[in-house]
Every structure is written in C-alpha cells, then in structure tokens.
Design an enzyme around this catalytic site. Structure first.
Site, mmCIF file in Angstrom:
data_model
loop_
_atom_site.group_PDB
_atom_site.id
_atom_site.type_symbol
_atom_site.label_atom_id
_atom_site.label_comp_id
_atom_site.label_asym_id
_atom_site.label_seq_id
_atom_site.Cartn_x
_atom_site.Cartn_y
_atom_site.Cartn_z
ATOM 1 N N ASP A 462 0.435 4.203 13.762
ATOM 2 C CA ASP A 462 -0.134 4.992 15.000
ATOM 3 C C ASP A 462 1.051 6.530 15.012
ATOM 4 O O ASP A 462 2.314 5.617 15.195
ATOM 5 C CB ASP A 462 -0.774 4.729 16.334
ATOM 6 N N THR A 464 0.805 8.524 18.118
ATOM 7 C CA THR A 464 1.352 9.541 19.234
ATOM 8 C C THR A 464 1.658 8.035 19.982
ATOM 9 O O THR A 464 1.257 6.672 19.955
ATOM 10 C CB THR A 464 -0.361 9.787 19.536
ATOM 11 N N ASP A 784 -4.210 1.353 19.403
ATOM 12 C CA ASP A 784 -3.996 1.680 20.875
ATOM 13 C C ASP A 784 -5.101 1.479 21.489
ATOM 14 O O ASP A 784 -5.580 0.906 22.827
ATOM 15 C CB ASP A 784 -3.684 1.905 21.776
#
Length: 1213
Positions: A462, A464, A784
C-alpha cells in the site's frame, strides 16, 4: 429518517450515570435472554421491559451520551455482577503431561525395554565351572568386583533416556510458555473505543463492562454484545455467527442487536454494552465447546468439530431464540462448497524437512536392522561353529544377554541415525525468530509466515502509511478561482465560502477523527482517527476556525443521514435538516470523481456560477494534475441544498442525491514519504525482490510517490496503470480474466493506482499462479482495510497494519506490522532467510554426525563384534547434536549479507550441492581418523587394545580415545557448520551469538567430566594430558580440513546431488490427490507421514511430537486460544474470524471508477456480500446468467468452506 439516530430528549441529556451503590435494576439472566433475540423480537422485548434504549441505559445506571463515570469501584461492581470480558483460556499442558508425551516415542520405548532386559539379565551369573563353556566372549573377567558392575550399562541407558525425555519436555514447555506470552501480547494489542465520563477513550478489550457506551466504526470486530443507541449507515457481517454472508443493516427501527465476534463492514455508531465474556453470544458458544471438550480429554482427544453454520439463528416469527443444531455433513451443498476451495499450501519448509527426516529414518532403520542381524550371526558362527561349542542350558541367559547387547547397539544406531532434532531445530529457530521479530515491529501470527517471507520474490505494498508517514496536511488549495500554493489567509476567502467550508469539514468528517494537543512541548499536534479527515480538520484550524464549536452545535445524534465513505462511492456525504424543513448536504471525496457530480462552483465574490465540463477539464489540467504530479492527494469539498418546495427527496436513491453539487474547493494533501523507505526499497531490489505499489490514489500522485521511494527508476522499462486500464487489459471480450493477459502485464507493472481490493486480489493471484518466470513467485502483500482481507489471505504472506489496520485485516493477516513501516518488512525478509539458513546449518552438522556415527557403529560392530561407540556414548552424542546443536545453530542472528543474494524460491532443496560437498568431505576426514584410531590406536598411543572385549569387560583407554576424538571433531565441526555458502571465515560474528559460544563451551566442559569421571556407566577411563591434547588436535583438524574442502570448487564435483526437495504436485499419486480434495490445505508434512507409515514412522524420533507441538501453537494463537487442534480443521475459530472472502474471478466485473456511465449503473448493482467500506473495495456484480448462483443457491449464501469462515484462522503459532 431521523429514527435512525438516537432521539435526544431532555431526559436523555440529563440522565447522568447514577453511581450510588446498590444493585442494578437488570439481572444478568435478563440481559442474556434479551441478546438471544433478533430483529423485531428484540425491539418488542426492549419496548415491553424498558420502554426504549434510554430506559435500558437508566436501568444499567449509565448515560447514552456521557457513558459510565469510570469510577474504579463502579467498574469493579459491574465486573462482579455481570462478569469480565474475557473467555478463560484452555489450561496449558503440565510439565508431567509433556514428559509423558515425550515418553511415547517408539525408539525410546524400544531402548527402555532393551535396557530393562539387560538390567535383569546382568544379575544372573552361571557357576564358574560352566562359564568357560559359554564361549570366549563370556569369560575373561577375573575380578569378581568387575562382574558385579554388569548392571551399570542398563541403568546408564535408562538414565540417559530420562535425560533425553526431560530435555524434550523442557523444550516443549518453554516453547509453550513463549507462545502463551506472544498470545497475551496479541491480546494486549486489542483496544476498543468507549465513552466514559463524557470523554472518548481507548481501553483494553478485557476492561469493557456491561453499561459501557462503545463507539463502533467500520472495520471493528465487536468485542461484546450490545444494543444500538445511534447509528449511521451501519452494516454488520454476522457470517461468523450465522453463516449468512449478507451484510445486516442495523437501525433502531428494525434490528438494534449487535453481537460479539461480528464485523462492522460499513458506517459507524454507538452501542450500549449488554453482555460480556462468557455471557456474550460468542462466549456462550465457547462455554458449550469447553464443556464438551472436557468430557473426552484422553490422549486421542476427539475434538469437537464444528461446522461454521453450527448455530442456526432462528428468525421464525413464532418462537425466537437461539437454536443450536449441527448441520448434516451429508448435505448436498457441502460437496459443491468444497469444490471451489483454493488449495493453500502449508509450510514449505516443514514439508521438505519431514520428507527428508522420513528418508533418513528409513536408511537408519535399514542400517540398524542390518547391524543387529550381522552381530548375532557373527556371534553364533564364532561360538557354535568356529569354537565348536555345544548349546548348554545354563548358558542361555548369557547368550540372551549377548543378543540384548547387540539389540541395544542396533537401537542406538537407529537413535543416532534418526534426525529427531530436525523438527526441534525448526521450532526453536522459528520461536527464536518470532521473539526477536517483535523487537523489529513484526508481530508474527502464523509461524510459517516467518520462513515463507525469506523466499519472497514480490511485495505488493500500500502507499498510505506504509511507504508514507500517514501524517497528512493540506498544503495547497483551489478556492474561488485561485490556486493557492500555500494555505491562504482567512481574509482572502469570501465569508460565505469560509462558513460553508468549515461547516462542511466539521460535520462531514467522522466524529471519531480529531486533532489533539501535542504530547510533548513544541511537538506536532496528534492526529486521531482517519488521517485524511485529520488533514481537513487541520485545514479548518489553519483558517483560524474551530471545528469543535460546530460539532458541539450539531452533535452526532442530530445528523439526519450519513452516506459513509466506501470505495464504490469514493466519497462521504452528511445531510443536515434545517429549521425551515429544507436539507443541506455536505460531500467530500476523490476530486476527479466528485467534480463530475458538480454543476456549479463558488467564485471569488462568494457567488455560485455554472460549472461546465469545459471548466471541469480546465480545473483537472491546471489544478488537479499539477497537484498530483507533486505527490499530493486531491480532495474536493462540495455541498448541495434541497429546498422544501421540491418535497422530501428519496434518500435511498443515491444517484439522484449525489448530483448537482456546488464545488467549494479542491485541496492538495501532502503525505510525506517515510525517510527510511527509499533505502529499504533499494535493499529489497538488491535482494532480488520486486516492490510494487498498489494504491487507491490518483495515478499521478502514485507515480510521484513511487519515484520518490525508488520503486520507479529513471530509464527503467516499467508499467504504471490505473485499475480501469488494468481491468481492460486482463479481461477478454466476455469480461473474463485470463492468466495469459495478466502474464503480459505483471512482470513490468510497478504501480497500480485507483485500484479496488478486487484488483489487488486479482493481481496477487495472477502473480502467484503465473508460470512465466522460474521459480514460481512468492508474494507478500500489505493491507489495512477490511476489503484487503481477500488479498491478505490469498498472498503467501499477508502484512496488516498495526496502527491504521482494521481488526478484520489483522485477522486475515500472517504478520502485523506494529509500526506500519515498510522497512519492518525488509527485516522480516532478513529473519525469514535467516530461518532457512539456520535450518540448513543444522542439517549440514547433523547429517555429518549421522553418516559418521552410523558407519562407525555398523563397520565396527561387523568387524570387532562390538560397537566402538557404546549405547550411552551414542545417546550423549545424540543429545549434543540434536538438542544442543539445534539450539546453538538455530539462534544465529541475521546479517546484512543475507540481503545480498537472490531469494531461494519454493523448490530450492534444503541441502545444496555445496552443503553436500561439506557433509561428505567432513565425513571422509572423520571416518579416516576414527578407523585409524580404532585399528591402529593401540600402537600409536602404546596402550592395550580395546577390541574383542568380553561381556562386562572394564572400559579401555583405547575406546575412550576413540569416543573423545569423535566428540571433539563434532564440536569443531559445529563451528564449520556456521557457514553453508562456502565462506572461508567460519568465525565471522561468532561472539555476537552468546548462545552458540556457551553451548560449545558447555559441551566441552561436560565432555571432560564424562571422560575423567564417567567411569563404567559411560565406558570411559581417565586420559592423560597428552592423550587429551591429541584428541583436541585431531578435532581441530576439522577446521583446517574445512578450508581444504572450501577450496575445491563445487562445480567440478559433478557426482554431487542436492537433497531435501519439497513434494512437487506432480509427485503426488492420483488417489492421494483425490483424498486431498477434502482438505483446504495441502500439508506436505502430513502427506509424508501418511506415506511412510512404518512402525518407527509413528513415533520416529519425536518428529510427531514436535509437529504436534508446532500445530498446538498454531492453534493456541487465536484471539480465544486453545480450542482448536491439529485434528479438527473445522474449528471454533468459526465464531471469531474474518468474514468468508470469496472472489469469483470468472465473473465479469464492471470497472467502476472514473467512468460516469459506470457510476450511473452503480446504484442499480446489487450490493455484493463483501461490499466493505474503505479506500478500496471489491464489487462483484452478480449477473443473471452466473451459473454458480443459479445452479446452487446455497453456495451463494454459505461461506465457501465447510469449516470456519476463515477456515480455522490457523493462527498458526
């Protein structure tokens, strides 16, 4: 619509928690029966007994707004009255139980029996007159006192068996203790948000009590049962309790009951906790299971196997309540469900090791059998033929004693040959790594993940929070026709626009997101909650306006309707009802998507002007693209008024609601790259691992960040595409995904932007299934959000974010990154490679000893009719090389040099050709020395020969020197074994590993004691200093010989073969493949065990005990430990795990993003069972012609596996 929120009354506002001591007006039983009701029945019961939820709060002496007061005595009283929020774990095995398990080992039992027989017979002595008649070997004992010590050998063997058993049991016990420590660490990580004394605080899940007011939000795993007080668009996945995969919408009007163990898939809300721990719905099930399990708790424990739809929650109008009914396993749907299960292979390493151990064991069994037969034959031939003696009845016990002695020698050969230290080494190595990895911010949930990570060839990360710092700030803004490169001063913005802007930010950001004062003086303010929303709240503060005053004016209960953020919408909207009956909606979302919904834009003078598609293109080109190319995330803020004249809008029709917006501004949010990430990515690339970025962000932003991180190198031939383009390229005309098309893309793909979770899952699956590159790719994925669950489960190793990650993502993952940092993944790779190397080091050492000891015992026995290494000595050598060496070599710390080589890949053999060269080379040296000493030692040292000693003869110096030299060579060879890739400096970093140094030194000291003071039990006599120096010198020769071996290039030795390959799919026989259809995982280790079902294989060298221990840890690591066993794959984790993730790749998918037409269709799509809500998402349009659903309606609803939703979570520590 307002009914969806808690209707505030004066009574509600002032019903402060009443803390006077006294009983609650509500009994535990009452609350338990309330929580067993569903939907309308629950509402009816609440209305009949309490009036409404407010009444229930009053009875529980709590306030729906301020929660409990939080006084310690009140909390303690509630725990006493209603129980604590813990489910008591299963009791660990006691040390005695572990000792008993270690005693079950077949080889040890054989040894014990033989030792007892030997012990009994040693007390029998025939009259001296007849002793000579029993043959030469029986006589020759002049000293009467010596003959009395015949019992010592039997006793010594029993004693060494006791030692081995105690060491094994202690190892198992300490590992269990370590893993329980890890388990409690995982439990401590679990926190939940509650309101106490008007303050929103986070507390440990175990501290939650009945009467608490808890805030639930998207991605939470509910820790207790509760009743909804107020909710926004709240959808719950109850499949873990009901087996129904559809999401259940929770509102005050139709179903306010929330149950523990279920997952929040969308929205947010507040609940009143009504049942905790063993009284919650999940707790009741656990209690039932525990009761059943105690009933049959014998050795073969018949564990309770549960179907995940064990609990059918009746929704019949007649009698509500929970009915428990195990579904019939011969159900028609069952077979069909099994068919579409993906096979996930279990620990590759464990499979390779078991296969190797089985092969070595077979060879050892053959050698030991041969030794016994040859010894007995030689004895018979010598006594009855060469000496020509008749069989005398009185001599029978002596002959039996000889046979028992030969049998013991045979068994000790087997004991030395069987590498029972292998599984021990794996477990120790993994346990040690797991413990150390915690310091490197890797919380390992599945042991295998640690080792698999060492083979990783690709990481899909990912952006972020993993590559960036996840500390967002607004740095640019486009307001009133002007592009501000820095946040503008408030007086430059028209008052009307500023008011709308701050109002929109205040109410249209989740109330759980806020900016707190910094922890340290002069530090940065703390961002709590969603970081993008925190950036907007920070923007409001930069404009010198306080968003909290707005939130106090409009509390969460007053919000009329909330369309929470999810990845289909890519936006969030909040509707407020004005006093005049009109409505105003504030929206925020991805700029290029939300701008398409805008028909007006605010100008510099505070008026709205028409916003045409031409203007939109201008804003995209001149504002959004420049912002994105600097790595900024762009967010558009807009609003819309609904005048009362138009009548009440249809709030469920989102397409009509979310159009005709007026754009207020576009902001550029910066999320800086973590300073350590570029270096970590460089190290990955050097180690042969490809890093790919998969993000939900704009493609320009993603490309800019990827360049900053070093994922994209200037001049490289790479691909950088968005989800829409990706889908176009991988699907054929019918919209089906084709592997060949994926194979054309993934080798060059470096950035996938604007991707949904389905895209992420498709990419991971495509890379894993690809056969374009050899060896097959091993993929690690970070995630997440709730929707990352499928990709995390599918990948070889799933990393969930410890800080930003939702509970659902953590449950689906193998490793949790406690600091959300990419550089921690690199550490995991290092540890994983280290595990592999540690095992190889141990193997190299162990196999050298095995080969030498077996050949010496066998040859010596055949030539001299007695093993040069006695049973007790062999057991000591076995203890050194198994238990101690596995500890010493398995705890080597990793070095940076591990990242300088390419990954091993799946099919890399455990024993490389270089290692084989080392094993054979050292075996040649050791055998030469031992045989020289054995057959010429007496002349060299000028001592008596120890060969052809009669039964019960005293120990000789000759054989003591042979034994001592043998052990010294093992000790020095242990230092050689530290390097397996042909390095010259074997002492490199040796003092960094104190365990290794202390074990080598300790073994040396014990060896001195054994030789000097061991006497008869160890068949040793004291040696002189000269003899000791010779033994040590010959041992030291191993190090010098090691340098000679290193000089010989492996490539020249064509005859060397590697060994210890894993089981290939092709090697598995047809019938076994059919059997495996029923399994959800291919367990190579178990297959090997099944294949080699010979007597010794059942207990061979504690291999099973070790695997049982490893499996036991796998099973104890669930959030509620100890209720699954290796035998019951369909496990209790059913009730506490992630929702079943099923993604049918064969079904065409409509790209949903950046596509106006697509968006119009969107609202009409049926909501998929997995429609979660996060920055990324999966949508599976269920087409009418879909054969799966029309053919078998059952499989559309039930989870795809017969076991738990995540099939036994296999939290595999």
């Amino acid at each position: 619509m307002a009914s969806n929120s808690f209707r505030e009354s004066k009574r509600g506002r002032h019903a402060q928690a009443n803390h006077d001591v006294g009983d609650f007006n509500c009994s535990l039983k009452e609350l338990r029966s309330l929580m067993e009701l569903r939907g309308p029945e629950g509402i009816t019961r609440i209305q009949e007994c309490y009036g409404d939820v407010q009444g229930l709060c009053t009875r529980l002496k709590t306030s729906p707004i301020d929660g409990l007061g939080g006084h310690a005595d009140d909390i303690a009283r509630r725990k006493e009255e209603f129980g604590q929020n813990v489910i008591p774990p299963k009791k660990p095995k006691t040390f005695l139980q572990l000792v008993w398990e270690a005693l079950q080992d077949v080889t040890l039992i054989i040894l014990e029996v033989a030792a007892i027989i030997s012990l009994g017979l040693s007390f029998y002595r025939p009259p001296d007159a007849e002793r000579e008649n029993c043959g030469k070997a029986a006589g020759g004992v002049e000293d009467e006192g010596e003959a009395d010590t015949g019992w010592i050998e039997g006793a010594a063997i029993l004693l060494s068996v006791v030692c081995v058993v105690l060491v094994t049991a202690f190892n198992d016990w300490s590992k269990e203790k370590q893993f329980r420590g890890l388990q409690s660490r995982i439990e401590q990580e679990q926190k939940f948000t509650v309101v106490r004394g008007g303050q929103v605080i986070q507390i440990h899940v175990a501290e939650i009590v009945v009467g608490d007011v808890a805030q639930v939000k998207y991605g939470d795993l509910l820790p207790a049962d509760g009743v909804l007080i107020q909710g926004n668009d709240l959808k719950i996945d109850e499949s873990s309790l009901t087996g129904e995969s559809d999401h259940v919408k929770k509102t005050l009007d139709n179903d306010p009951m929330l149950l523990s163990g279920t997952h929040v898939m969308e929205g947010s809300g507040k609940i009143l906790i009504t049942a905790v721990g063993v009284n919650s719905q999940t707790g009741i099930i656990y209690t039932l299971l525990g009761a059943e399990e105690d009933e049959d708790d014998d050795e073969d424990e018949k564990y309770v196997e549960l179907d995940c739809s064990f609990i059918a929650i009746c929704k019949s109008k007649g009698g509500a309540g929970v009915e428990m009914q195990p579904l019939n396993s011969d159900d028609g749907g069952e077979e069909k469900k099994k068919a579409n299960l993906p096979k996930k292979e279990k620990s590759v390493l464990q499979g390779k090791l078991t296969k190797l151990a089985v092969q070595i064991g077979k060879a050892g069994l053959f050698m030991s059998g041969l030794t016994v037969i040859i010894l007995i034959t030689l004895f018979m031939v010598d006594t009855f033929w060469i000496q020509g003696l008749p069989w005398v009845a009185d001599c029978t016990p002596i002959y039996i004693q000889f046979c028992v002695k030969f049998f013991i020698i045979g068994v000790t050969v087997l004991v030395v040959a069987v590498p029972e230290g292998l599984p021990l080494a794996v477990t120790i190595s993994l346990a040690y790594s797991v413990k150390k990895m915690m310091k490197d911010n890797n919380l390992v949930r599945h042991l295998d993940a640690c080792e698999t990570m060492g083979n990783a060839t690709a990481i899909c990360s990912d952006k972020t929070g993993t590559l960036t710092m996840n500390r967002m700030t607004v740095v640019q803004a486009y307001l009133g026709d002007r592009h501000y490169r820095v946040v503008p001063e408030p007086d430059l913005i028209p008052g009307k626009v500023l008011d709308l802007l701050v109002m929109g930010i205040g109410v249209n950001c989740a109330y759980t997101s806020k900016i707190m004062s910094p922890e340290k003086e002069g530090g940065l303010p703390r961002q709590v909650g969603n970081k993008t929303e925190c950036a907007l709240l920070g923007f409001a503060l930069d404009l010198r306006r306080d968003y909290m005053t707005i939130r106090n004016e409009v509390p969460e209960e007053k919000l009329f309707k909330v369309y929470t953020f999810n990845s289909v919408r890519k936006s969030m909207s909040t509707v407020l009802k004005n006093a005049d009956g009109s409505y105003r909606m504030f929206s925020k979302g991805a700029s290029e998507i939300l701008l398409k919904k805008c028909c007006k834009i605010m100008t510099a003078n505070g008026e709205a002007k028409v916003f045409k598609s031409r203007d939109r293109d201008h804003v995209v080109k001149k504002v959004i693209e420049p912002m994105a190319s600097e790595g900024l995330r762009t967010i558009c803020l807009a609003y819309r008024d609904f005048p009362p004249a138009d009548g009440e809008p249809d709030w469920e029709n989102e397409t009509d609601i979310l159009t005709g917006l007026t754009c207020l501004c576009v902001v550029g949010i910066e999320d800086p790259v973590r300073p350590e990430v570029p270096d970590a990515i460089k190290r990955c690339q050097r180690a042969g691992i490809t890093v790919r970025m998969v993000t939900g962000d704009n493609i320009n932003t993603a490309r800019a960040i990827a360049s900053k991180c070093g994922i994209l190198q200037p001049g490289d031939d790479f691909l950088c595409i968005d989800g829409k383009e990706f889908n176009r390229r991988i699907r054929n005309e019918l919209g089906e995904i084709e592997q060949e098309r994926i194979d054309k893309i993934w080798p060059k793909l470096r950035v996938l932007a604007r991707s949904s979770p389905t895209d992420k899952h498709t990419l991971v699956k495509g890379i894993m299934d690809s056969t374009v590159q050899e060896p097959r790719q091993v993929v690690a994925v970070t995630g997440d959000g709730t929707n990352d669950g499928p990709a995390l489960k599918k990948a070889d190793v799933g990393f969930a974010m410890g800080i930003a990650g939702t509970d659902v993502a953590k449950e689906a993952s193998d490793i949790i990154l406690t600091d959300d940092n990419f550089s921690s993944i690199v550490k995991a790779v290092m540890w994983g490679r280290n595990v592999y190397d540690s095992i190889s080091k141990f193997l190299q050492f162990q196999l050298t000893v095995n080969v030498v000891a077996v050949i010496v015992a066998f040859t010596g026995a055949c030539i001299t009719q007695d093993s040069p290494l006695k049973a007790v000595q062999m057991l000591w050598v076995n203890l050194i090389m198994d238990t101690f060496a596995s500890l010493a070599l398995a705890t080597e710390p990793p070095t940076e040099s591990l990242l300088l080589r390419k990954p091993y890949g799946r099919n890399k053999p455990l024993i490389s050709r270089t290692m084989m060269k080392n094993i054979l080379g050292h075996a040649v040296y050791q055998l030469t020395i031992i045989f020289t000493l054995l057959f010429a030692g007496e002349q060299m040292f000028d001592i008596d020969s120890g060969r052809y000693a009669p039964l019960h003869a005293p120990p000789s110096e000759h054989y003591t020197i042979v034994f001592n030299t043998f052990v010294m060579m093992q000790l020095f060879n242990e230092i050689n074994a530290r390097k397996i890739h042909g390095e010259r400096n074997v002492f490199d970093g040796i003092f960094k590993n104190m365990i290794f140094c202390s074990i080598v030194f300790g073994t040396f000291v014990i060896q001195i004691v054994i030789v000097q003071f061991g006497g008869k039990p160890f068949s040793c006599v004291c040696l002189t200093i000269d003899q000791w120096l010779w033994c040590v010198f010959l041992g030291f020769g191993c190090l010098l010989w090691g340098q000679v071996i290193t000089t010989v290039p492996t490539s020249r030795l064509k005859f060397l073969k590697s060994a210890g390959h894993g089981t290939q799919q092709e090697e598995i026989p047809e019938e076994e493949l059919e059997e495996m259809e029923d399994l959800d995982e291919i367990d190579h280790a178990e297959m090997e065990m099944r294949r080699g079902q010979v007597l010794w294989c059942r207990g061979l060298g504690r291999i099973q005990t070790q695997i049982r221990v490893v499996n036991a840890f796998r099973d104890t690591m669930s959030p509620y430990e100890g209720l699954e066993t290796p035998e019951s794959r369909n496990s209790i984790h059913n009730f506490m795990t992630t929702p079943e993730f099923r993604i049918e790749d064969s079904e065409p998918q409509i790209p949903l993003i950046d596509d106006t037409e697509g968006e119009d269709d969107l609202a009409t799509l049926p909501s998929s069972p997995n429609q979660n809500n996060n920055a990324v998402d999966m949508v599976i349009p269920l087409h009418k012609e879909s054969p799966k659903i029309s053919g078998n309606p059952e499989s559309a609803v039930l989870p795809a596996c017969p076991g738990s939703p995540l099939n036994s979570l296999e939290t595999s520590l």
